[in-house]
Design a protein around this motif. Structure first.
Motif, short mmCIF file in Angstrom:
data_model
loop_
_atom_site.label_atom_id
_atom_site.label_comp_id
_atom_site.label_asym_id
_atom_site.label_seq_id
_atom_site.Cartn_x
_atom_site.Cartn_y
_atom_site.Cartn_z
N THR A 175 0.83 -1.20 0.00
CA THR A 175 0.00 0.00 0.00
C THR A 175 0.86 1.25 0.00
OG1 THR A 175 -1.73 -1.18 1.22
CG2 THR A 175 -1.82 1.23 1.24
N THR A 176 1.97 1.20 0.72
CA THR A 176 2.85 2.36 0.81
C THR A 176 3.47 2.70 -0.54
OG1 THR A 176 3.39 1.77 3.10
CG2 THR A 176 4.84 3.34 2.00
N ALA A 177 3.92 1.67 -1.27
CA ALA A 177 4.53 1.90 -2.58
C ALA A 177 3.50 2.46 -3.56
CB ALA A 177 5.12 0.61 -3.12
N THR A 178 2.29 1.92 -3.54
CA THR A 178 1.24 2.40 -4.43
C THR A 178 0.88 3.84 -4.10
OG1 THR A 178 0.34 0.17 -4.63
CG2 THR A 178 -1.10 1.98 -5.25
N SER A 179 0.78 4.15 -2.81
CA SER A 179 0.45 5.51 -2.39
C SER A 179 1.50 6.50 -2.85
CB SER A 179 0.32 5.56 -0.86
OG SER A 179 0.16 6.89 -0.41
N ALA A 180 2.78 6.16 -2.67
CA ALA A 180 3.86 7.06 -3.09
C ALA A 180 3.85 7.25 -4.60
CB ALA A 180 5.21 6.51 -2.63
N SER A 181 3.58 6.18 -5.33
CA SER A 181 3.56 6.25 -6.80
C SER A 181 2.42 7.12 -7.30
CB SER A 181 3.44 4.84 -7.40
OG SER A 181 4.54 4.04 -7.01
N THR A 191 9.57 8.27 -10.52
CA THR A 191 10.59 8.35 -9.46
C THR A 191 11.97 7.98 -9.99
OG1 THR A 191 8.92 7.77 -7.82
CG2 THR A 191 11.21 7.52 -7.16
N ALA A 192 12.96 8.76 -9.60
CA ALA A 192 14.32 8.59 -10.10
C ALA A 192 14.96 7.31 -9.57
CB ALA A 192 15.18 9.79 -9.70
N ALA A 193 15.69 6.61 -10.44
CA ALA A 193 16.40 5.40 -10.04
C ALA A 193 17.45 5.69 -8.97
CB ALA A 193 17.04 4.75 -11.26
N ALA A 194 17.97 6.93 -8.97
CA ALA A 194 18.99 7.30 -7.98
C ALA A 194 18.45 7.23 -6.56
CB ALA A 194 19.50 8.71 -8.28
N SER A 195 17.12 7.30 -6.40
CA SER A 195 16.55 7.24 -5.06
C SER A 195 16.83 5.88 -4.41
CB SER A 195 15.05 7.51 -5.11
OG SER A 195 14.38 6.52 -5.86
N ASN A 211 10.14 -0.76 -5.33
CA ASN A 211 8.73 -0.88 -5.71
C ASN A 211 8.19 0.44 -6.24
OD1 ASN A 211 8.73 -3.52 -4.87
ND2 ASN A 211 7.65 -3.16 -2.96
N ILE A 212 8.53 1.53 -5.56
CA ILE A 212 8.04 2.85 -5.98
C ILE A 212 8.55 3.19 -7.37
CG2 ILE A 212 8.09 5.32 -5.47
CD1 ILE A 212 8.29 4.57 -2.49
N ILE A 213 9.84 2.93 -7.62
CA ILE A 213 10.44 3.21 -8.93
C ILE A 213 9.72 2.41 -10.02
CG2 ILE A 213 12.52 2.97 -10.33
CD1 ILE A 213 14.11 3.43 -7.68
N ALA A 214 9.52 1.11 -9.77
CA ALA A 214 8.90 0.24 -10.78
C ALA A 214 7.46 0.66 -11.07
CB ALA A 214 8.95 -1.21 -10.32
N ILE A 215 6.68 0.87 -10.02
CA ILE A 215 5.26 1.20 -10.21
C ILE A 215 5.11 2.56 -10.87
CG2 ILE A 215 3.08 1.66 -9.02
CD1 ILE A 215 4.03 -0.35 -6.86
#
Length: 315
Positions: free
Chosen positions: A227-233, A269-273, A289-293
């Motif tokens: 849920t956190t990754a989806t929310s950030a994305s 989201t930047a890969a550098a993150s 997860n955030i980068i991929a989504i």
């Protein structure tokens, strides 16, 4: 207005960029490129071809139209506001251990690769030169704010401002901007052979960089979604681009300037993150997860955003 024609023109801008990302995914899964290639190619892009692209685009640009201090200032303020909004949301919705990762993933876009590629695809030389100048603001603000977010919520970490300033000062893209501006402002005519060679070398940047973005994506991350990754994305790809672009329009920006800023605001989201989170012993899985989504979402949200702005006659 012919909506079908507008939509087709929009796809002509966005699909080539995201097609290269998906080609990178396919080449990696097919075994045609490996992590060693991606590492070497990424280093080549960051240290050589992309600085050359930024330098050449600024040197050959009409700075009277591409250098807009108010645009740079608004982008800096919008970045700070996006950071603050992501921080506020994370304070109430995300556990303390993951807040720094969430905040960075929600505000830090891949402007240097995806944003610049989209700007070039949509506006050609203007997109490259205006985007290259915006990268100076991007690099300074993203690095400083990311470190603040991660060190605040990561136990045992402290903010080393001397190190941050040193990294920014040595960043090849910053150096390219600093080197290009005096040449562009002085109207020094570079030799034709040098310009041609520079253009050849710079032309490697965007295809190679986008393929590397695709090759570094982990599709498995979608199976391990949270849920956190989806929310950030969603914050990165939907909420913040809408608010920042609406603010830019209300501030009086339109046309190419508004278009370039939207493409930068809506970059995934930047890969550098991920690299920064892993170096600070944070939740690297959440960062991946955030980068991929967000990258997979971008093909839909950016296309939809460009189409909507064009239908509204704003860009």
């Amino acid at each position: 207005m012919n909506l079908l024609a507008v939509f087709q023109h929009t796809l002509n801008v966005t699909l080539p960029v995201f097609a290269m990302v998906f080609i990178g995914i396919g080449l990696k899964r097919g075994g045609w490129i490996d992590p060693a290639f991606v590492s070497t190619a990424s280093a080549l892009v960051f240290k050589a071809t992309m600085p050359t692209l930024v330098f050449m685009s600024i040197v050959q640009a009409d700075l009277e139209t591409s250098l807009n201090p108010s645009m740079l200032g608004y982008f800096a303020l919008a970045t700070l506001a996006s950071f603050a909004l992501a921080w506020a949301w994370a304070h109430f919705r995300v556990g303390r251990a993951d807040r720094g990762v969430y905040i960075q993933g929600a505000f830090r876009g891949n402007c240097a690769i995806v944003g610049l590629a989209l700007a070039a695809s949509m506006y050609g030389d203007y997109g490259l030169s205006a985007g290259g100048l915006l990268l100076g603001v991007v690099i300074i603000s993203y690095n400083a704010l990311s470190v603040v977010a991660l060190t605040t919520f990561q136990d045992g970490q402290a903010t080393n401002w001397r190190s941050i300033l040193g990294q920014v000062a040595r960043n090849p893209l910053i150096l390219a901007v600093v080197a290009a501006l005096p040449v562009a402002l002085s109207d020094v005519a570079l030799p034709a052979w040098l310009l041609t060679t520079g253009d050849y070398f710079a032309s490697l940047t965007l295809p190679l960089a986008l393929i590397c973005v695709g090759a570094t994506l982990s599709v498995k991350a979608l199976r391990n979604d949270s849920t956190t990754a989806t929310s950030a994305s969603l914050m990165k790809m939907v909420v913040l681009p809408i608010l920042a672009t609406a603010g830019a329009w209300l501030a009086g920006f339109s046309g190419r300037e508004l278009g370039v800023m939207f493409l930068f605001f809506s970059s995934p989201t930047a890969a550098a993150s991920f690299v920064m989170v892993k170096a600070m012993n944070g939740n690297a899985r959440l960062a991946a997860n955030i980068i991929a989504i967000s990258t997979l979402l971008a093909s839909l949200t950016v296309t939809g955003g460009v189409f909507g702005l064009r239908v509204a006659g704003l860009i």
